[in-house]
Design a protein around this motif. Structure first.
Motif, mmCIF file in Angstrom:
data_model
loop_
_atom_site.group_PDB
_atom_site.id
_atom_site.type_symbol
_atom_site.label_atom_id
_atom_site.label_comp_id
_atom_site.label_asym_id
_atom_site.label_seq_id
_atom_site.Cartn_x
_atom_site.Cartn_y
_atom_site.Cartn_z
ATOM 1 N N TYR A 305 0.848 -1.195 0.000
ATOM 2 C CA TYR A 305 0.000 0.000 0.000
ATOM 3 C C TYR A 305 0.883 1.244 0.000
ATOM 4 C CZ TYR A 305 -3.445 -3.401 1.675
ATOM 5 O OH TYR A 305 -4.255 -4.500 1.810
ATOM 6 N N GLU A 306 0.519 2.210 -0.813
ATOM 7 C CA GLU A 306 1.232 3.481 -0.802
ATOM 8 C C GLU A 306 0.292 4.595 -1.212
ATOM 9 O OE1 GLU A 306 3.499 3.624 -5.044
ATOM 10 O OE2 GLU A 306 4.170 2.050 -3.664
ATOM 11 N N VAL A 307 0.672 5.824 -0.875
ATOM 12 C CA VAL A 307 -0.081 7.004 -1.293
ATOM 13 C C VAL A 307 0.339 7.339 -2.716
ATOM 14 C CG1 VAL A 307 -0.566 9.431 -0.814
ATOM 15 C CG2 VAL A 307 -0.182 7.829 1.073
ATOM 16 N N LEU A 334 -5.212 5.418 -0.662
ATOM 17 C CA LEU A 334 -4.051 4.567 -0.850
ATOM 18 C C LEU A 334 -4.269 3.660 -2.052
ATOM 19 C CD1 LEU A 334 -3.221 3.375 2.793
ATOM 20 C CD2 LEU A 334 -2.648 5.540 1.657
ATOM 21 N N THR A 335 -3.182 3.308 -2.714
ATOM 22 C CA THR A 335 -3.252 2.319 -3.773
ATOM 23 C C THR A 335 -2.827 0.973 -3.201
ATOM 24 O OG1 THR A 335 -0.973 2.744 -4.485
ATOM 25 C CG2 THR A 335 -2.722 4.035 -5.529
ATOM 26 N N HIS A 336 -3.503 -0.088 -3.607
ATOM 27 C CA HIS A 336 -3.217 -1.450 -3.123
ATOM 28 C C HIS A 336 -2.720 -2.271 -4.297
ATOM 29 C CE1 HIS A 336 -4.981 -5.620 -1.897
ATOM 30 N NE2 HIS A 336 -3.681 -5.566 -1.683
ATOM 31 N N ALA A 396 -3.629 4.270 7.641
ATOM 32 C CA ALA A 396 -3.545 5.034 6.394
ATOM 33 C C ALA A 396 -3.151 6.480 6.659
ATOM 34 C CB ALA A 396 -4.875 4.972 5.647
ATOM 35 N N LEU A 399 0.576 6.719 7.104
ATOM 36 C CA LEU A 399 1.288 6.642 5.828
ATOM 37 C C LEU A 399 1.140 7.939 5.039
ATOM 38 C CD1 LEU A 399 3.037 4.868 4.050
ATOM 39 C CD2 LEU A 399 0.962 3.925 3.027
ATOM 40 N N ARG A 400 -0.035 8.560 5.074
ATOM 41 C CA ARG A 400 -0.238 9.837 4.379
ATOM 42 C C ARG A 400 0.670 10.924 4.968
ATOM 43 N NH1 ARG A 400 -5.938 8.350 5.106
ATOM 44 N NH2 ARG A 400 -6.728 7.522 3.143
ATOM 45 N N THR A 403 4.298 10.275 3.942
ATOM 46 C CA THR A 403 4.493 10.584 2.526
ATOM 47 C C THR A 403 4.515 12.092 2.302
ATOM 48 O OG1 THR A 403 3.346 8.543 1.928
ATOM 49 C CG2 THR A 403 3.639 10.176 0.188
ATOM 50 N N SER A 418 5.964 2.988 2.124
ATOM 51 C CA SER A 418 4.843 2.074 1.917
ATOM 52 C C SER A 418 4.620 1.204 3.139
ATOM 53 C CB SER A 418 5.091 1.183 0.695
ATOM 54 O OG SER A 418 6.213 0.341 0.925
ATOM 55 N N ASP A 428 -7.575 2.227 6.475
ATOM 56 C CA ASP A 428 -8.323 3.378 6.982
ATOM 57 C C ASP A 428 -9.273 2.994 8.115
ATOM 58 O OD1 ASP A 428 -7.841 6.004 5.705
ATOM 59 O OD2 ASP A 428 -8.228 4.890 3.847
#
Length: 438
Positions: A305-307, A334-336, A396, A399-400, A403, A418, A428
């Protein structure tokens, strides 16, 4: 002299290789060239013929601790590491933007309740002082002056997360004023592996574990076909160049395991998974943090997972330009991505500072008087857990925030942090924690 870049010959193929295929063939050819030349040692992104270095380098000799300390102090002075930058003169401050995150101190640590949840932890923070200065040909494995700050910050993050660590191991070659909270060991290959084994031994459902590493990491060619990019990742232990048996590590008189320990052979992602994750039972929670280069898949987990960072945002970051007015990662989803990971029954979360193909900078904290060496990812993690911008942040949200702060405060070498997990989860859905299932 080996070339640092070997271009694969594609003239006979009749077709143009993709960038990924070209880089993979380039790496394979380079490794074949090095192996043909002699003994290979991998340090981060650098490959050196160690045997030849010992035979031909007249400057090779063990240095005393006093000499090592003097060289580190000279490096600090040379780089201007003790000078305070003129923050007020910087254009982004004149534009009325909020201060960079490294100007904001971590809030005071709250008292941890006596009945707080327990986390069993191993914290590894090598400085590589002996690695750099005992063998001149390996000088590009830089001393990491932020290792003390990284270990301090992860301890603060655990306190802000309101967990206790009655079972704690610290592996570092760094000195700390006032000492560490527990007796520490050298971050050698043997000690790191045995600490991994100690961490997971007798683990049972309901246990919470943490493995933290802030140091150098690198890549080498994958030999068992379990990597999508054809590269294994590894963390770098310290080299024991002052050990009386060090020279014997290259003449075949030592067992491989002992020789590997002395020369600091990297601990691969396959070894990390095999020692810590493979046999963890269901119901155990393990958090791994790799504040290092090439770190995204060091835990070999299947879900990443990453922003999302857009191309123009990356281009702006690489040009060292401030973000535009109104810029924010706060609500960005986030993208999975499913990656080529291994099966693991436990609930595992891995925080990594960058993608496998990326490198990462260490960093200095400007929040106090003078400068304090620190690692960017760990410092930003501590500030996110402390709720500096988002009270009770979700996984989440953490991570945001990291980033966002990588983009704003680490623009000299923008990388993408990530999370990866052993099973698909909604990051989330729950507040960040070092304990319990994801």
């Amino acid at each position: 002299m080996l070339s640092c870049c070997v271009a694969p010959d594609v003239s006979t193929t009749g077709e143009m290789l993709s960038e990924e295929e070209f880089l993979r063939k380039e790496a394979m050819l380079l490794e074949e060239e090095i192996r043909a030349a002699g003994m290979e040692h991998l340090l981060g992104e650098h490959r050196v013929d160690m045997g030849e270095a010992l035979k031909t380098d007249p400057a090779f000799r063990p240095l005393t601790e006093a000499e090592l300390d003097a060289l580190v102090e000279a490096e600090i002075a040379r780089t201007g590491g003790l000078e305070e930058p003129d923050w007020g003169s910087m254009t982004w401050m004149d534009e009325g933007m909020e201060p960079f995150p490294n100007q904001q101190p971590i809030p005071p640590v709250p008292a941890v309740p006596e009945d707080a949840p327990v986390v069993k932890a191993v914290l590894v923070g090598p400085t590589y002082k002996t690695s750099k200065h005992s063998m001149p040909l390996l000088g590009r494995l830089e001393v990491l002056l932020g290792s003390v700050g990284a270990l301090e910050d992860i301890l603060v993050a655990l306190q802000h997360a309101k967990v206790r660590t009655p079972e704690l191991k610290i592996l570092t070659d760094a000195k700390k004023t006032g000492g560490w909270p527990v007796a520490h060991e050298a971050p050698t290959r043997k000690n790191i592996l045995s600490s991994m084994q100690w961490l997971v031994q007798d683990a049972k459902p309901g246990d919470s574990l943490l493995f933290f590493f802030a140091g150098h990491a690198g890549q080498s060619r994958d030999t068992d076909g379990d990597e999508q990019d054809g590269q294994d990742e590894h963390i770098c232990p310290v080299i024991q160049a002052q050990h009386p048996k060090f020279a014997s590590a290259f003449d075949g008189s030592l067992e491989k395991e002992e020789a590997d320990d002395l020369v600091g052979r990297g601990i691969s992602d396959d070894e990390i998974f095999g020692v810590m994750l493979k046999d963890l039972p269901e119901g155990v929670r393990l958090t791994t943090i790799f504040d290092a280069c090439h770190s995204q898949t060091l835990a070999d987990l299947a879900h990443s997972y990453e922003v999302q960072v857009e191309g123009d945002e990356m281009a702006r970051a690489k040009r060292q330009e401030p973000p535009p007015p109104g810029f924010s990662f706060d609500k960005r989803p986030l993208t999975h991505k499913d990656v080529k990971g291994k099966e693991c029954a436990a609930s595992v979360l891995c925080l990594a500072g960058c993608k496998d193909r990326e490198t990462q900078q260490t960093w200095c904290d400007q929040s106090g008087r003078g400068m304090r060496g620190a690692f960017f990812l760990t410092n930003m993690l501590a500030k996110a857990i402390a709720g500096m911008r988002t009270p009770n942040p979700s996984y989440a949200d953490v991570l945001r925030e990291i980033t966002r702060d990588f983009y704003r405060g680490n623009r000299l070498n923008m990388s993408i942090p990530s999370f990866s997990t052993s099973s698909a989860v909604d990051l989330d859905a729950k507040p960040f924690s070092f304990v319990g299932p994801l």
